[in-house]
Design a protein around this motif. Structure first.
Motif, PDB file in Angstrom:
ATOM      1  N   VAL A 111       0.865  -1.174   0.000  1.00  0.00           N
ATOM      2  CA  VAL A 111       0.000   0.000   0.000  1.00  0.00           C
ATOM      3  C   VAL A 111       0.907   1.231   0.000  1.00  0.00           C
ATOM      4  O   VAL A 111       1.572   1.531   0.988  1.00  0.00           O
ATOM      5  N   ASP A 112       0.951   1.937  -1.116  1.00  0.00           N
ATOM      6  CA  ASP A 112       1.841   3.082  -1.251  1.00  0.00           C
ATOM      7  C   ASP A 112       1.235   4.273  -0.509  1.00  0.00           C
ATOM      8  O   ASP A 112       0.181   4.792  -0.893  1.00  0.00           O
ATOM      9  N   LEU A 113       1.898   4.703   0.562  1.00  0.00           N
ATOM     10  CA  LEU A 113       1.335   5.745   1.416  1.00  0.00           C
ATOM     11  C   LEU A 113       1.380   7.128   0.764  1.00  0.00           C
ATOM     12  O   LEU A 113       0.830   8.080   1.301  1.00  0.00           O
ATOM     13  N   LYS A 114       2.037   7.230  -0.389  1.00  0.00           N
ATOM     14  CA  LYS A 114       2.009   8.502  -1.121  1.00  0.00           C
ATOM     15  C   LYS A 114       0.805   8.570  -2.074  1.00  0.00           C
ATOM     16  O   LYS A 114       0.473   9.627  -2.590  1.00  0.00           O
ATOM     17  N   LEU A 115       0.197   7.420  -2.277  1.00  0.00           N
ATOM     18  CA  LEU A 115      -0.938   7.345  -3.210  1.00  0.00           C
ATOM     19  C   LEU A 115      -2.273   7.132  -2.510  1.00  0.00           C
ATOM     20  O   LEU A 115      -3.312   7.473  -3.043  1.00  0.00           O
ATOM     21  N   HIS A 116      -2.200   6.533  -1.326  1.00  0.00           N
ATOM     22  CA  HIS A 116      -3.447   6.127  -0.674  1.00  0.00           C
ATOM     23  C   HIS A 116      -3.696   6.912   0.593  1.00  0.00           C
ATOM     24  O   HIS A 116      -2.785   7.286   1.308  1.00  0.00           O
ATOM     25  N   ASP A 117      -4.998   7.122   0.839  1.00  0.00           N
ATOM     26  CA  ASP A 117      -5.454   7.952   1.949  1.00  0.00           C
ATOM     27  C   ASP A 117      -5.744   7.054   3.150  1.00  0.00           C
ATOM     28  O   ASP A 117      -6.751   6.357   3.177  1.00  0.00           O
ATOM     29  N   ILE A 118      -4.838   7.071   4.119  1.00  0.00           N
ATOM     30  CA  ILE A 118      -5.029   6.222   5.298  1.00  0.00           C
ATOM     31  C   ILE A 118      -5.573   7.083   6.432  1.00  0.00           C
ATOM     32  O   ILE A 118      -5.061   8.151   6.724  1.00  0.00           O
ATOM     33  N   ARG A 119      -6.584   6.602   7.078  1.00  0.00           N
ATOM     34  CA  ARG A 119      -7.233   7.386   8.125  1.00  0.00           C
ATOM     35  C   ARG A 119      -7.498   6.512   9.339  1.00  0.00           C
ATOM     36  O   ARG A 119      -7.776   5.320   9.219  1.00  0.00           O
ATOM     37  N   PHE A 120      -7.409   7.153  10.514  1.00  0.00           N
ATOM     38  CA  PHE A 120      -7.761   6.454  11.757  1.00  0.00           C
ATOM     39  C   PHE A 120      -9.092   7.015  12.248  1.00  0.00           C
ATOM     40  O   PHE A 120      -9.143   8.148  12.720  1.00  0.00           O
ATOM     41  N   VAL A 121     -10.152   6.232  12.092  1.00  0.00           N
ATOM     42  CA  VAL A 121     -11.496   6.722  12.397  1.00  0.00           C
ATOM     43  C   VAL A 121     -11.999   6.062  13.684  1.00  0.00           C
ATOM     44  O   VAL A 121     -11.944   4.836  13.820  1.00  0.00           O
ATOM     45  N   GLU A 122     -12.452   6.891  14.605  1.00  0.00           N
ATOM     46  CA  GLU A 122     -12.884   6.401  15.925  1.00  0.00           C
ATOM     47  C   GLU A 122     -13.699   5.118  15.835  1.00  0.00           C
ATOM     48  O   GLU A 122     -14.668   5.032  15.104  1.00  0.00           O
ATOM     49  N   ASP A 123     -13.301   4.127  16.613  1.00  0.00           N
ATOM     50  CA  ASP A 123     -14.093   2.908  16.715  1.00  0.00           C
ATOM     51  C   ASP A 123     -13.697   2.218  18.009  1.00  0.00           C
ATOM     52  O   ASP A 123     -12.628   1.637  18.112  1.00  0.00           O
ATOM     53  N   ASP A 124     -14.556   2.341  18.996  1.00  0.00           N
ATOM     54  CA  ASP A 124     -14.235   1.743  20.283  1.00  0.00           C
ATOM     55  C   ASP A 124     -14.685   0.300  20.273  1.00  0.00           C
ATOM     56  O   ASP A 124     -15.752  -0.017  19.793  1.00  0.00           O
ATOM     57  N   TRP A 125     -13.838  -0.532  20.815  1.00  0.00           N
ATOM     58  CA  TRP A 125     -14.088  -1.964  20.718  1.00  0.00           C
ATOM     59  C   TRP A 125     -14.585  -2.503  22.044  1.00  0.00           C
ATOM     60  O   TRP A 125     -14.102  -2.122  23.106  1.00  0.00           O
ATOM     61  N   GLU A 126     -15.559  -3.401  21.956  1.00  0.00           N
ATOM     62  CA  GLU A 126     -16.061  -4.017  23.175  1.00  0.00           C
ATOM     63  C   GLU A 126     -16.476  -5.441  22.869  1.00  0.00           C
ATOM     64  O   GLU A 126     -17.106  -5.704  21.853  1.00  0.00           O
TER      65      GLU A 126
END
Lengths: 308, 843
Positions: A111-126
């Motif tokens: 996954v080329d990080l210069k080409l792809h949009d990586i995001r950390f989206v809130e998701d709480d795990w239970e």
């Protein structure tokens, strides 16, 4: 003679797995094999559930076949499976650069990080059945969720001290993305070219059909109800049999007991898929499994592995 | 003046928490400064997914010097007092104190304390770590090696670094010297995670903002929103499309990126056969993307706007392609839901509602729908709706909850139901009511006006209110988890906007009775279904599963202990073997108790609609009662219907009366709740709360529309001269009556003797005659709901009342005359009660 196999993750499902294994092995992880029992997620593997408890450092990575009886679609849905693979990484305590390590692992699988949009989206795990929760994110690649990233705060009802970081890669979904495939059954499994190519469908389609039938229509519910009760009883018996002899003593049967907890959980999932558990009963079954998980967690904390 | 710059850089902060966190940070820091006497010129806080930042401008370099004089003891006071003084004033010996002499008190010590102001930097170093440690995140966590120990720092996600500088513009600022859990404040931060991850040295706010911009971070969320909005509009415009704006989504998306890059993706136009709301919900909820429409039209376009966080080396081709792929998969799912849902008629979904628990103590959605449908039918004639359509709409109103589409997107409830209803050819009013029965949702939401929608909307809300009332889940203080206040306000707005006449209390009372009947049936079913293993656990189970019986069985003064007895007795009764030896049990206290309750259950049978079922169950219960009384079973069979009759005549009437009284009490308490809500609503509309109280104080005020009419008429009347004077006369009369009645220890509620009044003063006679006429006229007017007319009738009393007080001495020598004059005053009070309780009116 040129090989008719390309193990690059963009052409091979198993190549993706091997790459992830190598990446995390290089980070000092113990590379385990899948746990030899039916589980709903990689988290159930004792290498995560139990090892996340107690003070001892722990780093492991493994593939875990995961069973979600209710998600079966008789092989007709391009995205949903009742049996699929998770790649699980657990690092206790979580290193300060866990996000960077995760991104590097994406880079490693192409996954080329210069080409792809990586995001950390809130998701709480239970996990109600494991009495566990944590905070984190679902990790998006160009709008698609490819992993779960969680900082465990509690497992089996006990505070995690220190906290473990858990990464779960949905392997099929990630592979579909990397291979540019729309249907999971079209994935190239072995990386073989031409005649050598083995697809995911060739390996698993028939199983999806058979198990969907089993999970929804045929699974023997009387037997399963018995098995649930048996597993619950066995879990308690083993915990009792291994209980420490005195205040300072250690527990000697935490893991066999926990196996029964896993078993109860899976049997419950099967019963649930068969639609024989009512809404009110559902809650009480979940609670019963959680009680087992808590008791096993408590026992584990009295073992050497648990830091006692 | 020096500035503070604070940056708390962390791993990704949930978008929904960012704005609040920035506000909290600003408030906590500035409040702490002000509390210590440090005033500032301005403060602004910022948030991105990876940092909270705060700029406080115009702080003093140090706090103000404090000078105070502290009075000490007399000269020559005991040593203890002197030592205490020295300690509290911070002196080492009396030499540092001055001696002041006072002509009255003599000579005493005074300490002149001078404390130099503390450097602001030190104060900041003290307060910032405290604020960070106690930061009010809605959810926080521990992490890393430090989390092995108790008391580790908590933050929303791992905190990575802290920048904290303080100093004037012209000089290099100082680092505020503090550390939290090993993270020391410094001057280094980092730019965009992918575009410019290198370290950045910052000194003060201005260069901080600029350095971040250079490192691809837009600090200000509002600016990020502007960028997204404008770029999105431009990109849409360039394609001949319009952005479907969505403030909530914009706020969220701005919290997901530090450097917004807006792109357009497209999808197959064939997906547009899915209802537009569902397309939008799919793209919004799952992908956080905006939808577009054709310019100047409401039709959606097969395109969407996505906001990435990356200036990609291929111009965003791969990102767009990836998002399109996911949107395609999601829309395929939505299309599948739509196609599947369409194929199933809504009414065939009804059985599924039986398996959805609405509330564990109020049963399933299915039962709820049955109640709402019955109530909607009942309400239909009152609101001018076709009863069949109202019932049909209520029946279908919740069926979309079990459609695939609503399962996936709960926010589409109602709307999808309407679409599916339209497709299957339901009457337009029925289809509309399925969507509109949820309305009004908020204070600004539209009130339904179609009679069918009104009937279902009222039934839905009343059922909710009565249900939660019955299980004691009423709102308390700020807690209203089931939004009952909103439901009541909805009922009020619907009734007033449509000018409907609805008796809230009597309707509620009827609904309580329904709930009661259902409960009786359910307990029986529950007991039949599950064989008993252990009566103790059974009792507990029943109490847990059915809150209503616990409550309703209590109404006869049964304590919870007695409930246990009931359940034990039922179980006892059901285990056949015990039938053998009934003689001894008949005397058992448990059994006596059981008999009592069985009789009550018998009373419930009047609410079972099916006569045959009612008769059968009543017979069964009657058998139990008689058997427990010691009759032989065979004898009972012979009794048959005659038995039923005797049971009914003996026990039922009393029970039914009690039941009705109880339902009545419950509905009264709902009425009080409505009155409160109506007060709040009318107050917002500018009405006087005391007038509302004055009207509600009258008995039987459960027709909200009439209450409002009456309040309006009363308000208008009290604005007039006649009204004001009559109110003054009333107050005077009430005052005199209160004093005299207290003095005499009796009340003067008897009708005044008109003959006696006729012999007295002319004013006395005039008032007596006027009262009779006015009261009659007012009463007639009220009966025809002509409240203005009633007020008009009362206004004729003004002159005679004024004249009476002017010329007549109430406390006459003659006791009979005095009593009659007091009775006249009481008659005035009684006359005003025709329209309102004037004692509640202020002024």
């Amino acid at each position: 003679m040129s090989s008719a196999v390309d193990l690059a993750p963009r052409t091979s499902f198993q190549g993706l797995i091997l790459t992830l294994q190598n990446f995390w092995a290089a980070q000092g992880c113990v590379i385990l094999q899948p746990y030899d029992m039916e589980v709903g997620a990689g988290t159930f593997h004792p290498a995560t559930t139990l090892r996340a408890l107690g003070p001892k450092p722990w780093k492991a990575a493994y593939v875990q076949p995961s069973r979600r009886p209710k998600d079966g679609r008789y092989g007709e849905n391009p995205n949903r499976l009742q049996h699929y693979y998770q790649f699980q990484v657990i690092l206790k305590p979580n290193p300060p650069n866990l996000q960077e390590l995760y991104l590097a692992s994406l880079d490693a699988i192409g996954v080329d990080l210069k080409l792809h949009d990586i995001r950390f989206v809130e998701d709480d795990w239970e996990s109600p059945t494991l009495g566990a929760w944590g905070l984190g994110w679902e990790c998006w690649c160009d709008g698609m969720e490819v992993s779960q990233f969680t900082y465990f705060q509690q497992v089996a009802g006990f505070e995690c001290a220190p906290v473990a970081g858990e990464l779960t890669y949905g392997l099929e979904r990630l592979a579909m993305y990397v291979q540019g495939v729309e249907n999971v059954y079209d994935l190239n499994f072995n990386g073989g070219l031409g005649d050598e190519r083995v697809s995911y469908g060739e390996v698993f389609l028939q199983a999806e059909q058979e198990y969907s039938r089993h999970n929804f229509e045929v699974a023997d519910t009387a037997m399963l109800f018995r098995q649930f009760t048996d597993a619950e009883k066995a879990c308690r018996t083993y915990l009792e049999a291994g209980a420490p002899e005195d205040e300072a003593g250690r527990h000697r049967m935490a893991q066999p007991a926990y196996d029964q907890c896993i078993k109860a959980s899976h049997v419950f999932n099967l019963l649930d898929a068969r639609g024989v558990i009512s809404v009110t009963e559902r809650q009480s079954y979940i609670l019963r499994v959680r009680e087992l998980a808590k008791a096993c967690g408590a026992a584990w904390l009295r073992t050497a592995g648990g830091g006692a | 003046m020096p500035d503070l710059l604070l940056e708390l850089r962390s791993e990704e902060i949930p978008a929904r928490m960012q704005r609040r966190a920035a506000d909290d940070l600003r408030k906590l820091v500035t409040d702490a400064l002000v509390a210590r006497g440090f005033l500032y010129e301005g403060a602004k806080a910022f948030a991105t997914p990876r940092r909270l930042a705060l700029h406080v401008a115009g702080l003093p370099a140090r706090g103000q010097d404090v000078r105070e004089e502290r009075k000490g003891p007399r000269v020559g006071a005991p040593d203890g007092a002197v030592q205490g003084f020295l300690k509290s004033a911070g002196l080492t010996s009396l030499d540092e104190a001055t001696i002041v002499s006072d002509p009255k008190k003599g000579e005493f010590y005074v300490a002149k304390i001078e404390r130099p102001g503390r450097p602001t930097l030190d104060v900041l170093a003290e307060i910032l770590p405290e604020i960070i440690r106690g930061f009010p995140w809605p959810k926080s966590m521990r992490w890393g090696a430090a989390s092995a120990k108790p008391g580790a720092l908590r933050w929303v996600r791992p905190l990575q670094s802290i920048v904290a500088t303080f100093g004037p513009e012209t000089e290099t600022p100082d680092v505020v010297p503090f550390a939290v859990d090993g993270i020391a404040a410094g001057t280094t931060t980092y730019g965009h995670r992918f575009l410019k991850p290198d370290p950045i040295e910052v000194r003060r706010f201005d260069d901080y903002v600029q350095a971040l911009e250079r490192a691809h971070v837009v600090l200000d969320a509002d600016r990020r929103k502007d960028i997204i909005l404008h770029d999105a509009r431009d990109l849409a415009f360039a394609r001949g499309l319009e952005l479907v704006e969505d403030e909530g989504l914009l706020e969220e998306v701005a919290g997901l990126v530090e450097w917004p890059v807006v792109l357009v993706g497209s999808f197959d136009p064939s997906f547009l056969e899915i209802p537009p709301e569902a397309v939008r919900a799919t793209i919004r909820a799952n992908q956080k993307c905006f939808v577009l429409r054709e310019a100047g039209s409401e039709r959606l376009a097969p395109a969407f706007i996505l906001t990435s966080n990356l200036v990609a080396s291929d111009g965003g081709l791969a990102i767009t392609a990836g998002n399109e792929r996911v949107v395609r998969a999601r829309l395929s799912d939505a299309k599948f839901f739509w196609d599947t849902d369409k194929a199933i008629p809504l009414e065939s979904r009804l059985p599924k509602l039986d398996s959805i628990v609405f509330h564990e103590k109020l049963g399933t959605q299915g039962e709820r729908v049955a109640r709402i449908a019955a109530l909607a039918r009942e309400l239909a004639p009152i609101v001018g709706a076709n009863p069949d359509r109202a019932e049909r709409a209520a029946l279908l109103a919740k069926t979309d909850l079990v459609t695939e589409m609503v399962g996936e997107f709960p926010e589409l409830q109602g709307l999808m139901g309407r679409r599916y209803a339209e497709l299957q050819g339901e009457h337009p009013s029925v289809a509309a009511a399925i969507e509109e029965h949820y309305k009004p949702v908020g204070p600004s939401d539209r009130v339904p006006t179609d009679p069918v929608s009104v009937a279902v909307a009222l039934a839905d809300k009343l059922d909710t209110l009565v249900g939660f009332w019955a299980i004691d889940e009423t709102p308390t203080g700020s807690k209203d988890p089931y939004a009952l206040r909103r439901a009541a306000l909805g009922v009020i707005r619907i009734i007033l906007a449509n000018e409907h006449r609805i008796k809230i209390a009597s309707l509620s009372s009827k609904m309580f009775a329904w709930l009661l009947a259902r409960q009786g049936a359910q307990i029986e079913a529950f007991i039949d279904e599950k064989p008993v293993e252990n009566t103790e656990s059974r009792s507990a189970e029943i109490v847990e599963n059915f809150a209503i019986p616990a409550r309703f069985l209590n109404f006869d003064g049964l304590l919870s202990k007695n409930r246990e007895l009931l359940f034990r007795s039922i179980d006892f009764h059901r285990s056949e073997s015990r039938y053998q030896d009934f003689g001894s049990y008949a005397k058992d206290e448990n059994i006596q108790q059981y008999i009592l309750i069985a009789r009550q259950q018998l009373g419930l049978m009047i609410y079972v609609e099916d006569e045959r079922e009612a008769a059968e169950r009543a017979t069964e219960l009657a058998k139990q009662i008689y058997w427990l009384h010691g009759f032989a079973l065979e004898t009972i069979d012979a009794y048959d219907l005659g038995l039923l009759e005797s049971i009914k005549s003996n026990f039922n009437d009393k029970f039914i009366a009690r039941l009705e009284k109880f339902s009545g009490l419950e509905s009264q308490s709902i009425l009080v709740f409505f009155a409160d809500r109506l007060k709040v609503y009318l107050r917002d509309q500018g009405a006087r709360h005391d007038l509302i109280d004055a009207v509600f104080a009258l008995p039987g005020q459960d027709d909200l529309l009439m209450v409002v009419r009456r309040v309006e008429a009363l308000g208008t009347f009290l604005e007039t001269e006649d009204g004001k004077n009559l109110l003054a006369g009333y107050k005077r009369a009430a005052n005199i009556l209160r004093i005299e009645e207290k003095k005499d220890g009796r009340s003067y509620e008897a009708e005044p003797d008109t003959a006696l009044a006729a012999q007295g003063e002319p004013e006395e006679r005039a008032l007596s005659e006027a009262l009779v006429a006015a009261r009659e006229a007012a009463s007639r007017a009220v009966a025809t709901e002509d409240f203005a007319g009633a007020m008009q009738a009362l206004s004729t009393l003004r002159a005679p009342v004024d004249a009476f007080f002017d010329k007549v001495t109430v406390n006459a020598e003659d006791p009979a005359l005095r009593a009659n004059r007091l009775a006249l005053l009481n008659a005035l009070r009684a006359a005003t009660l025709e329209v309102a309780d004037f004692s509640r009116i202020e002024g």
